[in-house]
Scaffold this motif. Sequence first.
Motif, PDB file in Angstrom:
ATOM      1  N   THR A 140      52.494  36.938  33.959  1.00  0.00           N
ATOM      2  CA  THR A 140      53.932  36.662  34.028  1.00  0.00           C
ATOM      3  C   THR A 140      54.371  36.138  35.392  1.00  0.00           C
ATOM      4  OG1 THR A 140      54.277  37.806  32.095  1.00  0.00           O
ATOM      5  CG2 THR A 140      56.305  37.244  33.476  1.00  0.00           C
ATOM      6  N   VAL A 141      53.949  37.057  36.432  1.00  0.00           N
ATOM      7  CA  VAL A 141      54.539  36.742  37.865  1.00  0.00           C
ATOM      8  C   VAL A 141      53.807  35.477  38.270  1.00  0.00           C
ATOM      9  CG1 VAL A 141      54.469  37.779  40.180  1.00  0.00           C
ATOM     10  CG2 VAL A 141      54.606  39.416  37.971  1.00  0.00           C
ATOM     11  N   LEU A 142      52.614  35.112  38.039  1.00  0.00           N
ATOM     12  CA  LEU A 142      52.060  33.949  38.406  1.00  0.00           C
ATOM     13  C   LEU A 142      52.798  32.954  37.902  1.00  0.00           C
ATOM     14  CD1 LEU A 142      48.225  34.737  38.914  1.00  0.00           C
ATOM     15  CD2 LEU A 142      49.717  34.120  40.771  1.00  0.00           C
ATOM     16  N   PHE A 143      53.028  33.013  36.642  1.00  0.00           N
ATOM     17  CA  PHE A 143      53.547  31.782  35.930  1.00  0.00           C
ATOM     18  C   PHE A 143      55.108  31.495  36.335  1.00  0.00           C
ATOM     19  CE2 PHE A 143      55.944  30.444  32.060  1.00  0.00           C
ATOM     20  CZ  PHE A 143      55.249  29.133  31.739  1.00  0.00           C
ATOM     21  N   ARG A 214      39.211  33.829  38.918  1.00  0.00           N
ATOM     22  CA  ARG A 214      38.613  33.305  40.418  1.00  0.00           C
ATOM     23  C   ARG A 214      39.489  34.302  41.335  1.00  0.00           C
ATOM     24  NH1 ARG A 214      38.490  26.933  40.632  1.00  0.00           N
ATOM     25  NH2 ARG A 214      37.322  27.627  42.690  1.00  0.00           N
ATOM     26  N   LEU A 215      40.887  34.462  41.284  1.00  0.00           N
ATOM     27  CA  LEU A 215      41.758  35.255  42.125  1.00  0.00           C
ATOM     28  C   LEU A 215      41.037  36.517  42.047  1.00  0.00           C
ATOM     29  CD1 LEU A 215      45.271  33.831  41.139  1.00  0.00           C
ATOM     30  CD2 LEU A 215      43.719  33.092  43.249  1.00  0.00           C
ATOM     31  N   LYS A 216      40.823  37.060  41.075  1.00  0.00           N
ATOM     32  CA  LYS A 216      40.131  38.533  40.932  1.00  0.00           C
ATOM     33  C   LYS A 216      38.835  38.691  41.679  1.00  0.00           C
ATOM     34  CE  LYS A 216      42.059  40.595  36.744  1.00  0.00           C
ATOM     35  NZ  LYS A 216      41.706  41.018  35.313  1.00  0.00           N
ATOM     36  N   ALA A 217      37.870  37.618  41.497  1.00  0.00           N
ATOM     37  CA  ALA A 217      36.808  37.501  42.103  1.00  0.00           C
ATOM     38  C   ALA A 217      36.959  37.587  43.849  1.00  0.00           C
ATOM     39  CB  ALA A 217      35.905  36.342  41.782  1.00  0.00           C
ATOM     40  N   ARG A 218      38.017  37.057  44.287  1.00  0.00           N
ATOM     41  CA  ARG A 218      38.222  36.855  45.713  1.00  0.00           C
ATOM     42  C   ARG A 218      39.079  37.849  46.204  1.00  0.00           C
ATOM     43  NH1 ARG A 218      37.846  32.423  49.507  1.00  0.00           N
ATOM     44  NH2 ARG A 218      38.686  33.277  51.573  1.00  0.00           N
ATOM     45  N   TRP A 219      39.760  38.397  45.549  1.00  0.00           N
ATOM     46  CA  TRP A 219      40.622  39.535  45.840  1.00  0.00           C
ATOM     47  C   TRP A 219      40.595  40.828  44.550  1.00  0.00           C
ATOM     48  CZ3 TRP A 219      43.077  34.728  46.448  1.00  0.00           C
ATOM     49  CH2 TRP A 219      42.933  34.279  47.754  1.00  0.00           C
ATOM     50  N   PRO A 220      39.710  41.442  44.686  1.00  0.00           N
ATOM     51  CA  PRO A 220      39.444  42.705  43.276  1.00  0.00           C
ATOM     52  C   PRO A 220      41.059  43.331  43.087  1.00  0.00           C
ATOM     53  CG  PRO A 220      37.750  42.576  45.037  1.00  0.00           C
ATOM     54  CD  PRO A 220      38.826  41.559  45.633  1.00  0.00           C
ATOM     55  N   SER A 221      41.685  43.403  44.250  1.00  0.00           N
ATOM     56  CA  SER A 221      42.895  44.152  44.075  1.00  0.00           C
ATOM     57  C   SER A 221      44.124  43.346  43.751  1.00  0.00           C
ATOM     58  CB  SER A 221      43.324  45.141  45.136  1.00  0.00           C
ATOM     59  OG  SER A 221      43.541  44.020  46.114  1.00  0.00           O
ATOM     60  N   LEU A 222      43.931  42.253  43.039  1.00  0.00           N
ATOM     61  CA  LEU A 222      44.780  41.177  42.732  1.00  0.00           C
ATOM     62  C   LEU A 222      46.006  41.878  41.753  1.00  0.00           C
ATOM     63  CD1 LEU A 222      45.907  38.193  42.479  1.00  0.00           C
ATOM     64  CD2 LEU A 222      44.615  38.134  40.274  1.00  0.00           C
ATOM     65  N   LEU A 223      45.566  42.525  40.622  1.00  0.00           N
ATOM     66  CA  LEU A 223      46.596  43.077  39.803  1.00  0.00           C
ATOM     67  C   LEU A 223      47.341  44.064  40.525  1.00  0.00           C
ATOM     68  CD1 LEU A 223      44.591  43.357  36.363  1.00  0.00           C
ATOM     69  CD2 LEU A 223      45.743  41.407  37.260  1.00  0.00           C
ATOM     70  N   ARG A 225      48.213  44.104  43.647  1.00  0.00           N
ATOM     71  CA  ARG A 225      49.004  43.356  44.161  1.00  0.00           C
ATOM     72  C   ARG A 225      50.208  42.664  43.691  1.00  0.00           C
ATOM     73  NH1 ARG A 225      45.113  40.300  48.957  1.00  0.00           N
ATOM     74  NH2 ARG A 225      43.795  42.192  49.691  1.00  0.00           N
ATOM     75  N   LEU A 226      49.758  41.930  42.731  1.00  0.00           N
ATOM     76  CA  LEU A 226      50.961  41.729  41.888  1.00  0.00           C
ATOM     77  C   LEU A 226      51.867  42.543  41.164  1.00  0.00           C
ATOM     78  CD1 LEU A 226      49.111  38.449  40.225  1.00  0.00           C
ATOM     79  CD2 LEU A 226      50.471  38.260  42.050  1.00  0.00           C
ATOM     80  N   ASP A 227      51.408  43.523  41.059  1.00  0.00           N
ATOM     81  CA  ASP A 227      52.120  44.714  40.416  1.00  0.00           C
ATOM     82  C   ASP A 227      53.175  45.241  41.448  1.00  0.00           C
ATOM     83  OD1 ASP A 227      53.160  46.243  38.375  1.00  0.00           O
ATOM     84  OD2 ASP A 227      51.533  47.689  38.468  1.00  0.00           O
TER      85      ASP A 227
END
Length: 446
Positions: A140-143, A214-223, A225-227
């Motif tokens: 949702t945040v990315l969208f 692909r974003l998770k693979a590059r940045w495992p802490s993606l969720l 960070r977006l949270d």
Amino acid sequence: MSPGGNSRPPDTAWPEALTEPVRAFRGESRIFLAFSGGLDSTILLQVAASCLPPSAHLTAVHVNHQLQPNSMETEASCRRQCEALGVDFLCRRVVVDQPEQGVGGLEEAARQARYQVFEQVLADGGVLLMAHHRDDQAETVLFRFLRGSGVAGLAGMPARRRLGRGWLARPFLHVERAQLQAWAEAAGLRWTEDPSNTDQRFDRNFLRHGIVPRLKARWPSLLARLDATATACREAAELSQSLAQLRFAQVGSDQGTLVLAELSRLSLTEQKNLLRWWIARAGYRLPELKDWGLVLAELIQAAPDREPELRGDGFTVRRFRGHLYLVADQAEMPMSIDQLTAGQSVRWDRLRISLNQVDAGCTQIPRIQVCARGGGERFRPVPGGPSRSLKNWLQEQAVPPWQRARLPLFYERSELVGIGGLWLSPRFSGAAPESGWRIVVERDCD
């Protein structure tokens, strides 16, 4: 995984990360649960059925959009699961209009149809639980970021918000989808996959399957960070709302309008923030504008004889005599009423009108007709005084033009004896109306 029957597990079978946020609703008397039959809502159904008391009156709500070939099989599977758990099942089949803007528009149209159903089931209040999780929040945040949303949009989905006359709650927002799937598989659950969930023509599916991995693979802490981004934006949005409320206390009138002279003294940023808050507070969706500054300049700085407008979904912002008005789109003109019935109220737009007996000795019911303006009306504001043009009188009373045509006019034997809630003849107003009858005009709160 294919659909199948699920048995009701004991409360202890689920981790506290799932049961604790659901138990928070144990005191509610009406709980609905959005149940699609997919992984997320299947787990939420199981957890809710296991840890909510019977007094919560849990009801699973399944919206069948009738867009997929297996929609009826999915509906039947959802019904069987609820029956096995002893949970009430409510199904609503909807027809989703095929929009002209393609699959993206179809996705939004289906969402609107779904939420219309949810508002209907909450017509008498209650709480609707939805199984959105941390991955949904990230999408949702990315969208919204890609759509150019401001901080309010980037705040993501709230854990709880108003919906219709009830509340929408998301108890799983802190849980990742991978963890949900692991718990579901460990519990031996089965669920139904919606074929459309893998169709990357839909924007959210494109993000879910093509971008986020692909974003998770590059940045495992993606969720995480977006949270954190969503939390920071939510706090910024709350500050913006607080500032808008403070500015409204300075700029707003007792009638809820914005005073242009005061509004013009604010900075452009504060003007935009206030106007957006003012519109959203009334329950309307903000229009997607390329340049809010240009719109504000037109509303504030246009010549006095101009009538600039901002049109939105269900409303229009209009300017009149130094004020901005937020005007709801009007329905068709009310039908004329041949005669008011004593003691019974009738509705006219957002007004309630009634003819009530005040003097028991006056048994002759006056014949009061109600109709809208036709043009050329005249009346005597003061009994025995000069006749006045209704058009000129309404202008003097500063009644906005869009309201004048919809005012109910009251006639007794072709004599104008009342103008909405603005004026009534002494024959039908005051503590002791001359006729013994009083015309009552009240704003309808419904």
